[in-house]
Design an enzyme around this catalytic site. Sequence first.
Site, PDB file in Angstrom:
ATOM      1  N   GLU A  15      72.851  96.981  30.186  1.00  0.00           N
ATOM      2  CA  GLU A  15      72.526  95.749  30.914  1.00  0.00           C
ATOM      3  C   GLU A  15      72.702  94.500  30.043  1.00  0.00           C
ATOM      4  O   GLU A  15      71.759  93.726  29.846  1.00  0.00           O
ATOM      5  CB  GLU A  15      71.103  95.846  31.474  1.00  0.00           C
ATOM      6  CG  GLU A  15      70.958  96.976  32.484  1.00  0.00           C
ATOM      7  CD  GLU A  15      69.543  97.134  33.028  1.00  0.00           C
ATOM      8  OE1 GLU A  15      69.410  97.546  34.186  1.00  0.00           O
ATOM      9  OE2 GLU A  15      68.578  96.837  32.293  1.00  0.00           O
ATOM     10  N   TRP A  49      71.925 107.535  32.160  1.00  0.00           N
ATOM     11  CA  TRP A  49      70.857 107.260  33.132  1.00  0.00           C
ATOM     12  C   TRP A  49      71.408 106.949  34.519  1.00  0.00           C
ATOM     13  O   TRP A  49      70.649 106.862  35.473  1.00  0.00           O
ATOM     14  CB  TRP A  49      69.955 106.130  32.640  1.00  0.00           C
ATOM     15  CG  TRP A  49      70.536 104.748  32.612  1.00  0.00           C
ATOM     16  CD1 TRP A  49      71.399 104.239  31.700  1.00  0.00           C
ATOM     17  CD2 TRP A  49      70.253 103.681  33.528  1.00  0.00           C
ATOM     18  NE1 TRP A  49      71.678 102.920  31.978  1.00  0.00           N
ATOM     19  CE2 TRP A  49      70.986 102.557  33.093  1.00  0.00           C
ATOM     20  CE3 TRP A  49      69.433 103.560  34.666  1.00  0.00           C
ATOM     21  CZ2 TRP A  49      70.939 101.329  33.762  1.00  0.00           C
ATOM     22  CZ3 TRP A  49      69.393 102.342  35.325  1.00  0.00           C
ATOM     23  CH2 TRP A  49      70.133 101.242  34.880  1.00  0.00           C
ATOM     24  N   ASP A 101      58.725 105.665  36.106  1.00  0.00           N
ATOM     25  CA  ASP A 101      58.239 104.391  36.624  1.00  0.00           C
ATOM     26  C   ASP A 101      58.467 104.320  38.127  1.00  0.00           C
ATOM     27  O   ASP A 101      57.795 103.570  38.828  1.00  0.00           O
ATOM     28  CB  ASP A 101      58.922 103.216  35.931  1.00  0.00           C
ATOM     29  CG  ASP A 101      60.434 103.361  35.889  1.00  0.00           C
ATOM     30  OD1 ASP A 101      60.911 104.358  35.322  1.00  0.00           O
ATOM     31  OD2 ASP A 101      61.142 102.487  36.418  1.00  0.00           O
ATOM     32  N   TRP A 123      59.341 103.484  32.053  1.00  0.00           N
ATOM     33  CA  TRP A 123      59.490 102.048  31.801  1.00  0.00           C
ATOM     34  C   TRP A 123      58.237 101.367  32.319  1.00  0.00           C
ATOM     35  O   TRP A 123      57.744 101.680  33.412  1.00  0.00           O
ATOM     36  CB  TRP A 123      60.750 101.527  32.484  1.00  0.00           C
ATOM     37  CG  TRP A 123      61.973 102.235  32.005  1.00  0.00           C
ATOM     38  CD1 TRP A 123      62.649 103.247  32.634  1.00  0.00           C
ATOM     39  CD2 TRP A 123      62.650 102.022  30.763  1.00  0.00           C
ATOM     40  NE1 TRP A 123      63.710 103.671  31.860  1.00  0.00           N
ATOM     41  CE2 TRP A 123      63.736 102.940  30.710  1.00  0.00           C
ATOM     42  CE3 TRP A 123      62.447 101.149  29.698  1.00  0.00           C
ATOM     43  CZ2 TRP A 123      64.609 102.994  29.626  1.00  0.00           C
ATOM     44  CZ3 TRP A 123      63.314 101.207  28.620  1.00  0.00           C
ATOM     45  CH2 TRP A 123      64.382 102.118  28.588  1.00  0.00           C
ATOM     46  N   THR A 124      57.722 100.407  31.547  1.00  0.00           N
ATOM     47  CA  THR A 124      56.346  99.963  31.785  1.00  0.00           C
ATOM     48  C   THR A 124      56.228  98.510  32.238  1.00  0.00           C
ATOM     49  O   THR A 124      55.203  97.874  32.000  1.00  0.00           O
ATOM     50  CB  THR A 124      55.507 100.166  30.511  1.00  0.00           C
ATOM     51  OG1 THR A 124      56.069  99.383  29.450  1.00  0.00           O
ATOM     52  CG2 THR A 124      55.458 101.616  30.108  1.00  0.00           C
ATOM     53  N   GLU A 125      57.238  97.967  32.912  1.00  0.00           N
ATOM     54  CA  GLU A 125      57.103  96.599  33.421  1.00  0.00           C
ATOM     55  C   GLU A 125      55.809  96.424  34.216  1.00  0.00           C
ATOM     56  O   GLU A 125      55.135  95.408  34.106  1.00  0.00           O
ATOM     57  CB  GLU A 125      58.296  96.244  34.312  1.00  0.00           C
ATOM     58  CG  GLU A 125      59.591  96.002  33.556  1.00  0.00           C
ATOM     59  CD  GLU A 125      60.438  97.244  33.440  1.00  0.00           C
ATOM     60  OE1 GLU A 125      61.653  97.130  33.232  1.00  0.00           O
ATOM     61  OE2 GLU A 125      59.889  98.360  33.557  1.00  0.00           O
TER      62      GLU A 125
END
Length: 769
Positions: free
Chosen positions: A344, A410, A437, A474-476
Amino acid sequence: MGHWTIQAVANWLLGGAMLLSLVGCSMKVPPQADAGQPVALIPLPQKHQPGPGAFRLQEGTSIVLSSESAELRELGEYLAALLHETSGRSLPVSASFLESMAKTRPQILLRVNPTLAVGAEGYALSIQEGRIVCEAKAPIGLFWAVQTLRQMIYQQQAGSAPGQELRLPVQEIHDEPTFAWRGLLLDMSRHFMSKDFLKRYIDLLALYKLNTLHLHLTDDQGWRLQIPNYPKLTSTGAWRQEPDGSTHGGFYTQADIREIVAYAQSRYITVVPEVDMPGHVQAALAAYPELSCTGGPFRVSNRAGVHPDILCAGNEQTYAFVENVLAEVARLFPGQYVHIGGDEAPKNRWKACAKCQARMKKENLPDEEALQGYFTKRASAVLQRYQKKPIVWDEALKGGISAGTLVQAWHGPAAAKEAVAVGAPVINSPRSAFYFDLNSGITPLEKVYHHPMVPAQLPAGQQQLVLGAEAALWTEDVPQERVDEMIFPRLLAFAENAWGHQAGSGYPDFRERVQAHYPVLERLGVRYGFGARPITFVPKYVVEQDAFAVTLEAGLRQVELRYTLDGTEPTRASALYTGVPVQFAQSTQLRVRPFKGEEPYGATAQASFVKHLALNRVPALAHPFHTAYAAGGGAALTDGILADNDYRKGFWQGFEKEDLEAIIDLGAEKEVREVSISFLQDTNSWIFLPTQVTFSSSNDKNSFKTLAVLKHAIPLKEEGPVRKEFTQQLPPTKTRYLRVRARNVGVCPPWHPGAGGAAFLMADELIVR
């Protein structure tokens, strides 16, 4: 893979006691006299044979080592500490095995046998009435054997009265993994996790025989690793101001990292650090804006998504930064791999940067993707000088990678196939199945369990390049206190899949074994979440009663459901769902909350139901909906249940690249005064509003008259989530058939990080009044 031979068994027993021939069987142990508690191991062992009787941990039991090596001594002490914690008994650890003593005094033998017919992580475990023998080719195999005992001990404790004698059922186990890489990624950039929390997770990974902990240490939302040459990375880059004005952050000192790594090594777990580059670097640019193309200023981001500013690939100062940081990382982490990201990374800044364009010209690079390849290869060369191997996300393949680079795929099987096609080893991390997530409605236990570890139709010569897999959190939106509920119990399904579960054992057997692990997780303080969608609403419209009948399904057996129909928050005193469908005849908001004992267990789920003329009229679709976003199937657009702004809850029906075109048969000619349908925009999830919506009517299903063409003024760049209702008031119109057409943008726009990729159209209820 090795096979357990009778000769190997004889060698292993040291005294030559005869064993039954080993055969695979279910982990459900049949009741036996004095057999203690049945065991339900995860991952499922390769071979297992239960027998009558049990080993009893009693006075005089000792732990015996086959040699006085420091590593074996440490493992023996680890087992002694486990048994002291769980039974209160202090067992001596020695390296003096005597066959005569073994006949009179119970022993637990840990033996390294280089000739054992198993791989490096394989082991053989024999539980007899008088002793337990753990044998492996290498200490890591013995450690996994001890983890098998650990599971048995925890389960026996969970099913026994306090103070009851520890008894382990007689059995023979022969086991080894199929895949060498079995890992979990934890993202501590978005939400910091304490050192002690990470050590706790190392113990949990070990319990389920996972051998890799991938730490995502840097991103736009925080830099978590101390680098002495760049102090502002942690003084500035480790802290962010949240939208509510609070501050979030933290970082690991070099002493913290050494402690974490050493703790992991003692559990035979490799810690893989990730320093993301050239994208996902806004925290680093907030500290050192001169490393960007524009010069900033920047601040540590407090929002999710892909950010436009990345490291300047034309600035030689950037490469000095990369070298200094990676050199420090290489010194801190003894494992052979370092992850350098590569995902990204938008190229718009590079396109407008004179330095980047000059670099492309100097190096004869055709485009910005090739410039990223140049950047990646220079970073990889740094690691190679420190005898490390780089790992990259699969997007880095576009610009090219160095030989020996490991690719973490991924984007699914296609990305994995692309990597192995160029000879790159692969870690399989498909977002669709192994990203935790995503809520348990999107990646339920069963999906994690069944997802193929090796892509289908991969040539035999390339299959060996698939080293294994990683699950990822993933911890957003996941602070430390919610990590457990997102990871468990799905990590159990992943662990069994990655170890290589027996074909034919089947998901139903696994699902039953999981039930025995919930008390174990509770004992370890794990506040686990749900194995499927926490609460599933299954609506039905009963024509004869002109009423809804809603069945509720809980994603966890251990909870009960309490509900209200008046919009109030359910409490322990609210109506209990007993399995009988909840019925109501009017438009209603149904709110449901799970409870475990006296306490709520998870968030309240709510669903709004609306009665209208098209209710329960199954639409005819010109294009099929995406199977991952079915929202209940063919009748989802007319089931009377309204979605909120979260597409992950399963109420939105998704169309990938395709337009929505649906025809509703009202059953007879009816007077219509209003039609409406809602769509969602969530650009960070590749979801966009339609460019226009057209309503038409017909009485013969052949010739349709346009009722309205509706557009909107919401920019595609508005991240959302945004829910937009397209409504048309009509003069009284008699019609039988209604058609709605919603035009999908088709692919993500050029400015989007997924430019050119498939765009999704998410549709909710088609309401006719």
